[in-house]
Write a protein that holds these residues in place. Structure first.
Motif, short mmCIF file in Angstrom:
data_model
loop_
_atom_site.label_atom_id
_atom_site.label_comp_id
_atom_site.label_asym_id
_atom_site.label_seq_id
_atom_site.Cartn_x
_atom_site.Cartn_y
_atom_site.Cartn_z
N GLY A 1 20.11 48.04 68.10
CA GLY A 1 20.59 49.24 68.78
C GLY A 1 20.85 49.01 70.25
N ALA A 2 20.54 47.80 70.72
CA ALA A 2 20.80 47.46 72.12
C ALA A 2 22.28 47.17 72.31
CB ALA A 2 19.97 46.25 72.53
N THR A 3 22.74 47.31 73.53
CA THR A 3 24.15 47.11 73.83
C THR A 3 24.33 45.90 74.75
OG1 THR A 3 24.47 49.48 73.69
CG2 THR A 3 26.22 48.24 74.73
N ASP A 4 25.28 45.04 74.39
CA ASP A 4 25.63 43.93 75.28
C ASP A 4 26.22 44.50 76.56
OD1 ASP A 4 24.85 42.13 73.35
OD2 ASP A 4 26.87 41.67 72.68
N THR A 5 26.10 43.77 77.65
CA THR A 5 26.66 44.25 78.91
C THR A 5 28.12 43.88 79.06
OG1 THR A 5 25.86 42.26 80.02
CG2 THR A 5 24.44 44.21 80.10
N ALA A 6 28.62 43.00 78.19
CA ALA A 6 30.02 42.58 78.28
C ALA A 6 30.92 43.59 77.57
CB ALA A 6 30.20 41.20 77.66
N ARG A 7 31.95 44.00 78.25
CA ARG A 7 32.92 44.93 77.69
C ARG A 7 33.80 44.16 76.70
NH1 ARG A 7 36.60 48.36 81.74
NH2 ARG A 7 34.52 48.82 82.47
N VAL A 8 33.94 44.68 75.48
CA VAL A 8 34.76 44.00 74.47
C VAL A 8 36.10 44.69 74.25
CG1 VAL A 8 32.79 42.94 73.29
CG2 VAL A 8 33.61 45.19 72.55
N ALA A 9 36.23 45.92 74.71
CA ALA A 9 37.48 46.67 74.53
C ALA A 9 37.50 47.84 75.51
CB ALA A 9 37.60 47.18 73.10
N THR A 10 38.67 48.46 75.64
CA THR A 10 38.80 49.67 76.44
C THR A 10 39.71 50.66 75.73
OG1 THR A 10 40.65 48.78 77.71
CG2 THR A 10 38.47 48.56 78.69
N ILE A 11 39.43 51.92 75.94
CA ILE A 11 40.28 53.00 75.45
C ILE A 11 40.77 53.73 76.69
CG2 ILE A 11 40.41 55.12 74.09
CD1 ILE A 11 37.94 54.03 72.54
N THR A 12 42.10 53.86 76.82
CA THR A 12 42.68 54.51 77.99
C THR A 12 43.47 55.73 77.57
OG1 THR A 12 42.88 52.36 79.09
CG2 THR A 12 44.17 54.18 80.01
N ARG A 13 43.10 56.88 78.14
CA ARG A 13 43.93 58.07 77.98
C ARG A 13 44.88 58.09 79.16
NH1 ARG A 13 41.55 63.89 78.53
NH2 ARG A 13 41.65 63.27 80.69
N LYS A 14 46.15 58.04 78.88
CA LYS A 14 47.16 57.99 79.92
C LYS A 14 47.21 59.31 80.69
CE LYS A 14 48.64 53.91 79.04
NZ LYS A 14 48.48 52.86 80.02
N THR A 15 47.62 59.21 81.95
CA THR A 15 47.78 60.40 82.78
C THR A 15 48.66 61.40 82.06
OG1 THR A 15 47.60 59.02 84.74
CG2 THR A 15 48.54 61.21 85.05
N LEU A 16 48.22 62.65 82.01
CA LEU A 16 48.96 63.68 81.27
C LEU A 16 50.16 64.18 82.05
CD1 LEU A 16 46.02 65.86 79.88
CD2 LEU A 16 47.22 63.97 78.76
N THR A 17 51.25 64.41 81.33
CA THR A 17 52.41 65.07 81.92
C THR A 17 52.23 66.57 81.77
OG1 THR A 17 53.63 65.13 79.84
CG2 THR A 17 53.90 63.14 81.19
N CYS A 18 53.06 67.35 82.42
CA CYS A 18 52.97 68.81 82.29
C CYS A 18 53.19 69.24 80.85
CB CYS A 18 53.99 69.48 83.21
SG CYS A 18 53.56 69.38 84.95
N ALA A 19 54.13 68.59 80.16
CA ALA A 19 54.40 68.93 78.77
C ALA A 19 53.19 68.64 77.89
CB ALA A 19 55.61 68.16 78.26
N GLU A 20 52.52 67.52 78.14
CA GLU A 20 51.32 67.18 77.36
C GLU A 20 50.19 68.15 77.66
OE1 GLU A 20 51.78 62.37 76.86
OE2 GLU A 20 51.00 63.17 78.74
#
Length: 96
Positions: free
Chosen positions: A56-75
């Motif tokens: 249940g411990a977490t490695d300190t190395a990042r293996v991936a990223t999830i990015t939510r892009k900056t929203l437009t007015c329409a979004e």
């Protein structure tokens, strides 16, 4: 995580495999960052970490990223989002 007595202005999630073993953790992500508070001003980048098998411990190395892009007015008005997932060092197709 829902707000409650131990709410600390951050959010995280745990990802389990088909056998119910914890394989990754998403976050922690602080809720007071620009991308979260003002989604029209900045991307929101959430780190993904691999969990150590069985502990249940977490490695300190990042293996991936999830990015939510900056929203437009329409979004923003249409309540939609765009996400990009960068798998980094994750090569196992079942984990992707």
């Amino acid at each position: 995580d829902p707000p409650g007595p131990a709410f600390c202005c951050n959010a995280n999630s745990i990802i389990f495999d088909a056998a119910g073993e914890e394989v990754m953790r998403v976050g922690p992500k602080f809720l007071c960052e620009t991308g979260m508070c003002c989604p029209c001003c900045a991307d929101e980048v959430v780190p993904v970490y691999r969990s150590t098998a069985g502990s249940g411990a977490t490695d300190t190395a990042r293996v991936a990223t999830i990015t939510r892009k900056t929203l437009t007015c329409a979004e923003l008005c249409g309540k939609t989002n765009r996400f990009t997932v960068h798998f980094g060092t994750v090569t196992d197709p079942t984990l992707r």
